[in-house]
Write an enzyme that holds these catalytic residues in place. Structure first.
Site, short mmCIF file in Angstrom:
data_model
loop_
_atom_site.label_atom_id
_atom_site.label_comp_id
_atom_site.label_asym_id
_atom_site.label_seq_id
_atom_site.Cartn_x
_atom_site.Cartn_y
_atom_site.Cartn_z
N ASP A 15 -96.23 -5.23 117.01
CA ASP A 15 -97.29 -4.74 116.12
C ASP A 15 -96.78 -4.73 114.68
OD1 ASP A 15 -99.00 -4.24 118.22
OD2 ASP A 15 -98.87 -2.05 118.11
N ARG A 24 -108.44 4.73 114.04
CA ARG A 24 -109.73 4.30 114.61
C ARG A 24 -110.88 5.07 113.95
NH1 ARG A 24 -106.03 1.66 116.32
NH2 ARG A 24 -106.65 0.62 114.44
N GLN A 70 -101.36 -9.22 108.75
CA GLN A 70 -102.51 -8.42 108.29
C GLN A 70 -103.14 -9.09 107.06
OE1 GLN A 70 -99.52 -5.55 107.77
NE2 GLN A 70 -100.39 -4.06 109.21
N ARG A 77 -100.76 -12.88 116.02
CA ARG A 77 -102.00 -12.09 116.06
C ARG A 77 -102.44 -11.83 114.62
NH1 ARG A 77 -101.12 -6.29 118.16
NH2 ARG A 77 -101.07 -7.25 120.22
#
Ligand code: FDA
Length: 306
Positions: free
Chosen positions: A135, A288, A164, A185
């Protein structure tokens, strides 16, 4: 404004104590987190497989500053791998690691310690055909996390990195990795960053994400398009066809955009779901909430209902 307040609170011990002690928090958290135990991650992984999806599992935790805590995170991943293997989880199963949970921020030799812990997890994952993705956390950790990925790939080619698109440097990082077959990713970015290193406005981040999707499909990397943004997903499908890219996948978070998840599976695309498990849910939960004001309203409603 609300979003940046929530992201600031995600790093505040006082806010953490307040949110963690509210009983209603757990009810809301269960929408985004699969459970507390390895067995919950296994159950979620098997259920995803039953519905045509694969999993990447995150043992919740971040910003661990002591070696005992970092070793606990490593051991939790090793126990998880054992439990997944015993349950017959598909070899395509992935583990998402945060290097800060493995000790990256421990003074003096944190980078080396977290690398060693990640290496032990990779060795165990390799025995069962599982893969690992590192991550990406805030911008101060990007160089170290990319370097750790490069180092781990010398022995474990399956180790992926995250980039990112909100960071100004990311198109350069894609260029740097572009001639390799690295699993990459691509996300928009979930951390509060200074404008000197990151795009501040949503339209700028979206534009950068679309640009990075195009660059990723033009590269020889394995693209992992991680977003719930339908326009970006459609763009990825177009770019994959235009570049005749042999293999790629879409990724989404557990409990979010479930109808988009179903659409992806129905269209025959490879969809991987990011499954968080564990008790250290605070930072993940606050990010979130920050992503979507409606989640805050949902949280507030839970506080006032019984
Ligand atoms: P955007 O924020 O524009 O949202 C598009 C739509 O998706 C919204 O309109 C809404 O409908 C829905 N949506 C988005 N977030 C929601 C939420 N929290 N609740 C409900 N609906 C929501 N970040 C990072 O910095 N480092 C990392 O390593 C990762 N890893 C990662 C893995 C995976 C598999 C995913 C999907 C995401 C991440 N992220 C991440 C998080 C990422 O940076 C980003 O914050 C979120 O994915 C939200 O951005 P979207 O791309 O979905 O777009």
């Amino acid at each position: 404004m609300l979003s940046s307040t929530l992201l600031r609170a995600s790093r505040s011990p006082r806010a953490r104590r307040a949110v963690e002690t509210i009983p209603a928090s757990r009810r809301v958290v269960s929408r985004f987190v699969a459970g507390e135990q390895p067995s919950d991650a296994v159950a979620a992984t098997l259920e995803l497989a039953r519905t045509g999806r694969t999993a990447t599992i995150d043992v919740l935790g971040e910003d661990v500053r002591d070696d005992a805590g970092a070793r606990r995170t490593r051991d939790a991943y090793l126990a998880l791998v054992t439990a997944l293997a015993a349950a017959g989880a598909q070899p395509a199963t992935d583990l998402s690691l945060k290097l800060s949970a493995l000790g990256q921020a421990i003074p003096r030799d944190g980078a080396a310690r977290s690398l060693e812990h990640a290496r032990q997890i990779c060795a165990s994952a390799a025995e069962h055909g599982f893969t690992v993705t590192l991550d990406m956390e805030d911008h101060t950790t990007v160089d170290a996390t990319l370097a750790a990925g490069e180092e781990l790939r010398r022995d474990f080619a399956f180790v992926g990195n995250v980039l990112q698109s909100n960071l100004r440097r990311t198109s350069g990082d894609i260029e740097q990795l572009g001639s390799s077959s690295t699993r990459l990713r691509l996300v928009k970015g979930a951390y509060r960053e200074p404008e000197s290193v990151a795009f501040a406005r949503k339209w700028e981040v979206d534009e950068a994400y679309a640009h990075d999707v195009t660059a990723l499909f033009a590269s020889s990397c394995y693209p992992m398009i991680a977003t719930h943004d339908a326009a970006m997903l459609a763009h990825a499908v177009d770019e994959a066809a235009r570049h005749d890219h042999p293999a790629w996948e879409t990724q989404m978070l557990y409990g979010i955009a479930t109808s988009l998840q179903q659409d992806a599976v129905a269209e025959g695309r490879h969809l991987r779901v990011y499954v968080p498990v564990g008790t250290d849910w605070y930072g993940y939960f606050m990010r979130r909430l920050a992503e979507r004001p409606a989640n805050v309203a949902f949280f507030l409603r839970a506080l006032t209902s019984r």
